[in-house]
Design an enzyme around this catalytic site. Structure first.
Site, PDB file in Angstrom:
ATOM      1  N   ALA A  17      -2.949  -9.129 -15.098  1.00  0.00           N
ATOM      2  CA  ALA A  17      -3.123 -10.359 -14.321  1.00  0.00           C
ATOM      3  C   ALA A  17      -3.359 -10.030 -12.850  1.00  0.00           C
ATOM      4  O   ALA A  17      -2.657  -9.198 -12.272  1.00  0.00           O
ATOM      5  CB  ALA A  17      -1.883 -11.237 -14.453  1.00  0.00           C
ATOM      6  N   GLY A  44      -8.611 -14.048 -18.775  1.00  0.00           N
ATOM      7  CA  GLY A  44      -9.648 -13.761 -17.768  1.00  0.00           C
ATOM      8  C   GLY A  44     -10.748 -12.863 -18.312  1.00  0.00           C
ATOM      9  O   GLY A  44     -10.786 -12.561 -19.518  1.00  0.00           O
ATOM     10  N   GLY A  45     -11.641 -12.441 -17.434  1.00  0.00           N
ATOM     11  CA  GLY A  45     -12.817 -11.670 -17.845  1.00  0.00           C
ATOM     12  C   GLY A  45     -12.456 -10.339 -18.493  1.00  0.00           C
ATOM     13  O   GLY A  45     -12.759 -10.081 -19.668  1.00  0.00           O
ATOM     14  N   ASP A  77      -9.610 -13.019  -0.582  1.00  0.00           N
ATOM     15  CA  ASP A  77     -10.303 -12.141   0.364  1.00  0.00           C
ATOM     16  C   ASP A  77     -10.491 -12.794   1.733  1.00  0.00           C
ATOM     17  O   ASP A  77     -10.980 -13.924   1.845  1.00  0.00           O
ATOM     18  CB  ASP A  77     -11.694 -11.766  -0.183  1.00  0.00           C
ATOM     19  CG  ASP A  77     -11.635 -10.871  -1.415  1.00  0.00           C
ATOM     20  OD1 ASP A  77     -10.535 -10.478  -1.825  1.00  0.00           O
ATOM     21  OD2 ASP A  77     -12.719 -10.573  -1.961  1.00  0.00           O
ATOM     22  N   THR A 103      -7.570 -12.581  -6.221  1.00  0.00           N
ATOM     23  CA  THR A 103      -8.006 -12.178  -4.875  1.00  0.00           C
ATOM     24  C   THR A 103      -7.821 -13.360  -3.919  1.00  0.00           C
ATOM     25  O   THR A 103      -7.881 -14.521  -4.346  1.00  0.00           O
ATOM     26  CB  THR A 103      -9.500 -11.805  -4.838  1.00  0.00           C
ATOM     27  OG1 THR A 103     -10.252 -12.895  -5.374  1.00  0.00           O
ATOM     28  CG2 THR A 103      -9.795 -10.547  -5.627  1.00  0.00           C
ATOM     29  N   GLY A 146     -14.063  -0.454 -11.315  1.00  0.00           N
ATOM     30  CA  GLY A 146     -14.908  -0.823 -10.185  1.00  0.00           C
ATOM     31  C   GLY A 146     -15.353  -2.272 -10.334  1.00  0.00           C
ATOM     32  O   GLY A 146     -14.642  -3.093 -10.911  1.00  0.00           O
ATOM     33  N   TYR A 150      -5.191  -7.278  -1.310  1.00  0.00           N
ATOM     34  CA  TYR A 150      -5.545  -6.842  -2.670  1.00  0.00           C
ATOM     35  C   TYR A 150      -5.451  -5.316  -2.797  1.00  0.00           C
ATOM     36  O   TYR A 150      -4.872  -4.788  -3.756  1.00  0.00           O
ATOM     37  CB  TYR A 150      -6.959  -7.333  -2.962  1.00  0.00           C
ATOM     38  CG  TYR A 150      -7.470  -7.094  -4.363  1.00  0.00           C
ATOM     39  CD1 TYR A 150      -7.212  -8.013  -5.383  1.00  0.00           C
ATOM     40  CD2 TYR A 150      -8.244  -5.983  -4.668  1.00  0.00           C
ATOM     41  CE1 TYR A 150      -7.706  -7.815  -6.666  1.00  0.00           C
ATOM     42  CE2 TYR A 150      -8.746  -5.776  -5.944  1.00  0.00           C
ATOM     43  CZ  TYR A 150      -8.475  -6.701  -6.936  1.00  0.00           C
ATOM     44  OH  TYR A 150      -8.970  -6.494  -8.198  1.00  0.00           O
TER      45      TYR A 150
HETATM   46  N1  CAA Z   1     -18.126  -2.885   6.478  1.00  0.00           N
HETATM   47  C1  CAA Z   1     -18.342  -3.152   7.762  1.00  0.00           C
HETATM   48  N2  CAA Z   1     -18.554  -4.388   8.246  1.00  0.00           N
HETATM   49  C2  CAA Z   1     -18.514  -5.390   7.362  1.00  0.00           C
HETATM   50  C3  CAA Z   1     -18.277  -5.185   5.994  1.00  0.00           C
HETATM   51  C4  CAA Z   1     -18.103  -3.862   5.567  1.00  0.00           C
HETATM   52  N3  CAA Z   1     -17.889  -3.570   4.288  1.00  0.00           N
HETATM   53  N4  CAA Z   1     -18.288  -6.382   5.376  1.00  0.00           N
HETATM   54  C5  CAA Z   1     -18.525  -7.319   6.332  1.00  0.00           C
HETATM   55  N5  CAA Z   1     -18.676  -6.730   7.533  1.00  0.00           N
HETATM   56  C6  CAA Z   1     -18.951  -7.341   8.796  1.00  0.00           C
HETATM   57  C7  CAA Z   1     -20.164  -8.248   8.742  1.00  0.00           C
HETATM   58  O1  CAA Z   1     -21.340  -7.488   8.883  1.00  0.00           O
HETATM   59  C8  CAA Z   1     -19.905  -9.165   9.930  1.00  0.00           C
HETATM   60  O2  CAA Z   1     -20.248  -8.493  11.108  1.00  0.00           O
HETATM   61  P1  CAA Z   1     -20.790  -9.273  12.421  1.00  0.00           P
HETATM   62  O3  CAA Z   1     -19.712 -10.267  12.767  1.00  0.00           O
HETATM   63  O4  CAA Z   1     -20.980  -8.185  13.417  1.00  0.00           O
HETATM   64  O5  CAA Z   1     -22.078  -9.910  11.973  1.00  0.00           O
HETATM   65  C9  CAA Z   1     -18.415  -9.321   9.882  1.00  0.00           C
HETATM   66  O6  CAA Z   1     -17.899  -8.226   9.133  1.00  0.00           O
HETATM   67  C10 CAA Z   1     -17.954 -10.587   9.195  1.00  0.00           C
HETATM   68  O7  CAA Z   1     -16.602 -10.655   9.439  1.00  0.00           O
HETATM   69  P2  CAA Z   1     -15.808 -11.976   9.237  1.00  0.00           P
HETATM   70  O8  CAA Z   1     -14.403 -11.739   9.590  1.00  0.00           O
HETATM   71  O9  CAA Z   1     -16.508 -13.112   9.888  1.00  0.00           O
HETATM   72  O10 CAA Z   1     -15.935 -12.087   7.680  1.00  0.00           O
HETATM   73  P3  CAA Z   1     -16.252 -13.339   6.770  1.00  0.00           P
HETATM   74  O11 CAA Z   1     -15.196 -14.333   6.967  1.00  0.00           O
HETATM   75  O12 CAA Z   1     -17.677 -13.698   6.920  1.00  0.00           O
HETATM   76  O13 CAA Z   1     -16.058 -12.697   5.302  1.00  0.00           O
HETATM   77  C11 CAA Z   1     -15.319 -11.199   3.645  1.00  0.00           C
HETATM   78  C12 CAA Z   1     -15.607 -11.416   5.114  1.00  0.00           C
HETATM   79  C13 CAA Z   1     -14.452 -12.313   3.056  1.00  0.00           C
HETATM   80  C14 CAA Z   1     -14.542  -9.924   3.580  1.00  0.00           C
HETATM   81  C15 CAA Z   1     -16.642 -11.118   2.872  1.00  0.00           C
HETATM   82  O14 CAA Z   1     -17.438 -10.140   3.475  1.00  0.00           O
HETATM   83  C16 CAA Z   1     -16.428 -10.706   1.418  1.00  0.00           C
HETATM   84  O15 CAA Z   1     -16.186 -11.526   0.552  1.00  0.00           O
HETATM   85  N6  CAA Z   1     -16.552  -9.402   1.142  1.00  0.00           N
HETATM   86  C17 CAA Z   1     -16.373  -8.868  -0.221  1.00  0.00           C
HETATM   87  C18 CAA Z   1     -14.981  -8.420  -0.424  1.00  0.00           C
HETATM   88  C19 CAA Z   1     -14.905  -7.804  -1.785  1.00  0.00           C
HETATM   89  O16 CAA Z   1     -15.544  -6.802  -2.104  1.00  0.00           O
HETATM   90  N7  CAA Z   1     -14.074  -8.375  -2.665  1.00  0.00           N
HETATM   91  C20 CAA Z   1     -13.992  -7.886  -4.001  1.00  0.00           C
HETATM   92  C21 CAA Z   1     -13.686  -9.047  -4.911  1.00  0.00           C
HETATM   93  S1  CAA Z   1     -13.815  -8.601  -6.606  1.00  0.00           S
HETATM   94  C22 CAA Z   1     -12.473  -7.645  -6.856  1.00  0.00           C
HETATM   95  O17 CAA Z   1     -11.598  -7.545  -6.067  1.00  0.00           O
HETATM   96  C23 CAA Z   1     -12.411  -6.946  -8.168  1.00  0.00           C
HETATM   97  C24 CAA Z   1     -12.240  -5.508  -7.975  1.00  0.00           C
HETATM   98  O18 CAA Z   1     -11.150  -5.001  -8.196  1.00  0.00           O
HETATM   99  C25 CAA Z   1     -13.379  -4.682  -7.583  1.00  0.00           C
END
Ligand code: CAA
Length: 246
Positions: A88, A13-14, A93, A91, A183, A152
């Site tokens: 390994a 992976g990355g 999410d 996600t 991060g 996660y």
């Molecule tokens: N804080 C507050 N509200 C939030 C929010 C946050 N951080 N993120 C989303 N929301 C809100 C939106 O504004 C929206 O609000 P409204 O309904 O009032 O418009 C609502 O949540 C959306 O909720 P849903 O349940 O409908 O969410 P969704 O199905 O559209 O998707 C999600 C939600 C999958 C979590 C998407 O926002 C996402 O992918 N977020 C990123 C998650 C993330 O950071 N993952 C990291 C992956 S990389 C990794 O993991 C590596 C590492 O170690 C760093």
């Protein structure tokens, strides 16, 4: 420096690839596991063209028997494992109220249970030889939580609980056990986050950019030498200043 045998899970992976390259550049013999042979072989050949030799062993780290067989294959090829990087991870999410049992279990099995599955077959040898390095690649989101990542974040926080217990149990055997909590690093995993969400997250990083895989690999290298023998049970945050909790 003594050349050791290193096993990096998820090495294709990355972040994994950067860790493999780093450990090889330090003079260690490096292996990783794979699930998709064709993909892993192509990856191995690409690294070979850059002068990096990596041993491959079949095995899904989320499965105890598969992980044990994988470790045996590594030992057969390179010798006993001195350095283990539990890297390994996956996600799945979604907000918790929509999360399925499968999404919960896949993440816990791959990210956290894999630490048991892979470390258990290597720990006795490290204790017998009185030297070892075990590093968990956790995440900023195990430290601060993240909207959409209950599975996660739980797995990543659990990894550090694993670290600090193993660190205590194995200190007198010359084994250090540490966690690195990256991060948001520019890998496929982070690029899979929807662009508008990712842009908002990136804007919260004081250094002003996503991390590079090599910046995580650098820290893995830091924990390996004998000079690092007194560093155990640590959780090193590497996140461009995104989260500074202590
Ligand atoms: N804080 C507050 N509200 C939030 C929010 C946050 N951080 N993120 C989303 N929301 C809100 C939106 O504004 C929206 O609000 P409204 O309904 O009032 O418009 C609502 O949540 C959306 O909720 P849903 O349940 O409908 O969410 P969704 O199905 O559209 O998707 C999600 C939600 C999958 C979590 C998407 O926002 C996402 O992918 N977020 C990123 C998650 C993330 O950071 N993952 C990291 C992956 S990389 C990794 O993991 C590596 C590492 O170690 C760093």
């Amino acid at each position: 420096m003594t050349s050791r045998v290193a096993l990096v899970t998820g090495g294709t992976g990355g972040i994994g690839t950067a860790i493999v390259r780093k450990l090889a550049a330090m003079g260690h013999k490096v292996a990783t596991n794979y699930r998709d042979k064709a993909k892993a072989t192509a990856w191995q050949e690409a690294l070979k063209r850059d002068g990096v030799d990596v041993a491959l062993a079949a095995g899904d780290v989320s499965d105890p028997a598969g992980a044990e067989a994988m470790v045996k294959e590594v030992v057969d090829q390179l010798g006993p494992v001195d350095i283990l990087v539990n890297n390994a991870g996956i996600t799945r999410d979604t907000t918790f109220h929509k999360m399925t049992a499968m999404q919960w279990q896949e993440v816990i099995n791959t990210n956290l249970n894999s630490c048991f599955n892979v470390t258990r077959p290597v720990i006795d040898g490290m204790r017998d030889r009185k030297w070892g390095r075990i590093i968990q690649i956790s995440s900023i989101n195990g430290q601060k939580g993240q909207y959409g990542q209950a599975n996660y974040a739980a797995s990543k926080a659990g990894m550090h609980g694993f670290t600090i217990s193993l660190a205590q149990e194995n200190a007198k055997f010359g084994i250090t056990v540490n966690t690195i909590s990256p991060g948001y690093v520019a890998t496929e995993m982070v690029m899979a986050v929807p662009e508008e969400v990712r842009a908002k997250i990136a804007a919260q990083i004081p250094v002003g950019r996503l991390g590079k895989p090599e910046e995580i690999a650098y820290a893995v290298g830091f924990f390996i030498p004998d000079d690092a023998a007194w560093i155990t049970g640590a959780n090193m945050s590497i996140n461009g200043g995104h989260y500074m909790g202590w």
